[in-house]
Design an enzyme around this catalytic site. Structure first.
Site, PDB file in Angstrom:
ATOM      1  N   GLY A   1       0.838  -1.204   0.000  1.00 44.21           N
ATOM      2  CA  GLY A   1       0.000   0.000   0.000  1.00 44.21           C
ATOM      3  C   GLY A   1       0.862   1.238   0.000  1.00 44.21           C
ATOM      4  N   ALA A   2       1.976   1.160  -0.737  1.00 43.74           N
ATOM      5  CA  ALA A   2       3.053   2.141  -0.585  1.00 43.74           C
ATOM      6  C   ALA A   2       2.711   3.530  -1.102  1.00 43.74           C
ATOM      7  CB  ALA A   2       4.321   1.621  -1.267  1.00 43.74           C
TER       8      ALA A   2
ATOM      9  N   ASN B   1     -10.450  -9.083   1.840  1.00 43.56           N
ATOM     10  CA  ASN B   1      -9.118  -9.041   2.436  1.00 43.56           C
ATOM     11  C   ASN B   1      -8.507 -10.421   2.611  1.00 43.56           C
ATOM     12  OD1 ASN B   1      -8.238  -6.222   2.966  1.00 43.56           O
ATOM     13  ND2 ASN B   1     -10.235  -6.107   3.952  1.00 43.56           N
TER      14      ASN B   1
ATOM     15  N   GLY C   1      -0.164   4.908  -0.436  1.00 46.02           N
ATOM     16  CA  GLY C   1      -1.220   5.386   0.441  1.00 46.02           C
ATOM     17  C   GLY C   1      -0.734   6.345   1.506  1.00 46.02           C
TER      18      GLY C   1
ATOM     19  N   HIS D   1      -7.874  -5.312  17.338  1.00 52.46           N
ATOM     20  CA  HIS D   1      -7.764  -3.898  16.956  1.00 52.46           C
ATOM     21  C   HIS D   1      -9.108  -3.485  16.358  1.00 52.46           C
ATOM     22  CE1 HIS D   1      -6.297  -0.104  15.544  1.00 52.46           C
ATOM     23  NE2 HIS D   1      -6.547  -0.424  14.286  1.00 52.46           N
TER      24      HIS D   1
END
Length: 391
Positions: free
Chosen positions: A68-69, A162, A71, A244
């Site tokens: 996800g670089a 996902n 983002g 989380h």
């Protein structure tokens, strides 16, 4: 409310006297971890691949993958990694940046910015949309990219998308990454995404996988520091149990505040706050809902604070936690605290030589246990749903 104050030995930076927490079993001999000082940049505590000395002439760079670089979180994160905030000022890195094809142009811009910073520790950047190239021989994987939950989207639909993403990434870790690769999953639902990747990377140790709850810990410690009126650096050992998500369980019953109420003293958080109603009825929901509150305010999810938490998580995992401190990490349950085996669950851990160890022997009150049971139930349901898609 139990009052317990210890004086710090100014020479050794260790605390003298008995542990102040009844929940730790009483005296210092029974306390499951020492209270005291310690230094992060200690080669004896660090992972073998991390160099913390000044001699960097022939140091092998660590290959760090960020997915996800292109983002928001990754944009804040990669400059922190390249500048030495994650591995220290003496460890060079090679960044592997992965994103989907439609983000390729944005990724090129990120690479240009990294180059323009002229970071001495950044040896090179591999920016790609190809999963094999991205995962090849990496030492650390920070899996930020995930499919976001859209308006009206059911949780099971989010899990289905996902599962597909993290199944592929788990297989890539298994096939291409270094055998000692350390994996941190950030993309939500992080705990179950981490479990999916772990299950598809069957040749790698389960202890190499974790999910991020450090942001929740940081939020909780910041709120405590504001409530008490002390620097956040004085607040230690707040625990985040579980998922989380909004079922996470912030727990201050084993935490302490240094230099409070006066310099050279230490006091448990509950007696420092001295407001059980606030702790139980306001503090816990504030932490649980902080992410949603940030989104409501800025119309975007947390980015810089998430990146900061990622750096802290990996730094403590690979450089070692300080003496007397534990941190919250979502890791593969071994049955500790009656958490079912096979869940990725947030526990208090200490870290040494790149390995985490769950802190044992902490007493949990009935109110906290009820909340832990609820987050266990949620994680079991997520796992069941994810496994139905995985299989």
């Amino acid at each position: 409310m139990e009052q317990a104050i210890l004086r710090i030995n100014n020479i050794s930076s260790q605390l003298t006297g008995k542990c102040p927490f009844k929940a730790h079993g009483g005296g210092a001999g029974k306390c499951p971890y020492k209270l005291g000082g310690g230094q992060i940049l200690d080669q004896s505590k660090a992972w073998s691949l991390v160099n913390v000395t000044a001699n960097v002439d022939q140091v092998t760079p660590i290959k760090v993958l960020v997915t996800g670089a292109a983002g928001q979180i990754a944009y804040s994160l990669m400059f922190m990694i390249a500048s030495g905030q994650m591995f220290g000022p003496h460890q060079p890195v090679i960044l592997h940046l992965l994103d989907i094809p439609k983000m390729a142009d944005a990724l090129k811009g990120v690479v240009m910015e990294l180059q323009d910073c002229s970071y001495p520790l950044l040896q090179s950047v591999v920016a790609t949309t190809d999963i094999q190239t991205a995962f090849l021989h990496i030492n650390v994987a920070i899996l930020v990219g995930a499919f976001p939950r859209g308006p009206g989207m059911q949780r099971k639909d989010l899990l289905k998308v996902n599962v597909s993403i993290f199944k592929e990434q788990g297989e890539a870790l298994n096939k291409y990454a270094s055998r000692g690769v350390k994996v941190l999953v950030v993309g939500n639902p992080a705990n179950t995404n981490a479990l999916t990747a772990l299950m598809k990377a069957s040749d790698l140790p389960t202890s190499n996988f974790s999910a991020l709850t450090r942001l929740d810990q940081n939020r909780a410690q910041s709120m405590i520091s504001e409530k008490v009126g002390t620097n956040v650096d004085n607040v230690h050992n707040v625990i985040i149990w579980g998922n989380h998500s909004q079922t996470q369980v912030p727990d201050v019953n084993h935490g302490y505040i240094l230099n409070y109420p006066n310099r050279g003293l230490i006091e448990p958080i509950p007696s420092s706050v001295n407001d059980d109603k606030w702790l139980n009825e306001q503090f816990i929901p504030l932490v649980q809902n902080r992410g949603a509150t940030v989104i409501a305010a800025r119309k975007l999810s947390s980015a810089a604070s998430a990146a900061n938490a990622i750096v802290g998580h990996v730094r403590d995992w690979l450089l070692g936690t300080k003496d007397g401190e534990h941190v919250s990490m979502a890791v593969y349950s071994d049955g500790s605290y009656n958490v079912p085996k096979g869940l990725i669950f947030s526990f208090p851990v200490t870290c040494h030589n790149g390995q985490w160890t769950i802190v044992q022997g902490l007493k949990i009150n009935s109110s906290t246990q009820q909340k832990i049971d609820a987050t266990i139930k949620e994680l079991q349901e997520e796992k069941e749903t994810a496994m139905s898609f995985l299989n």
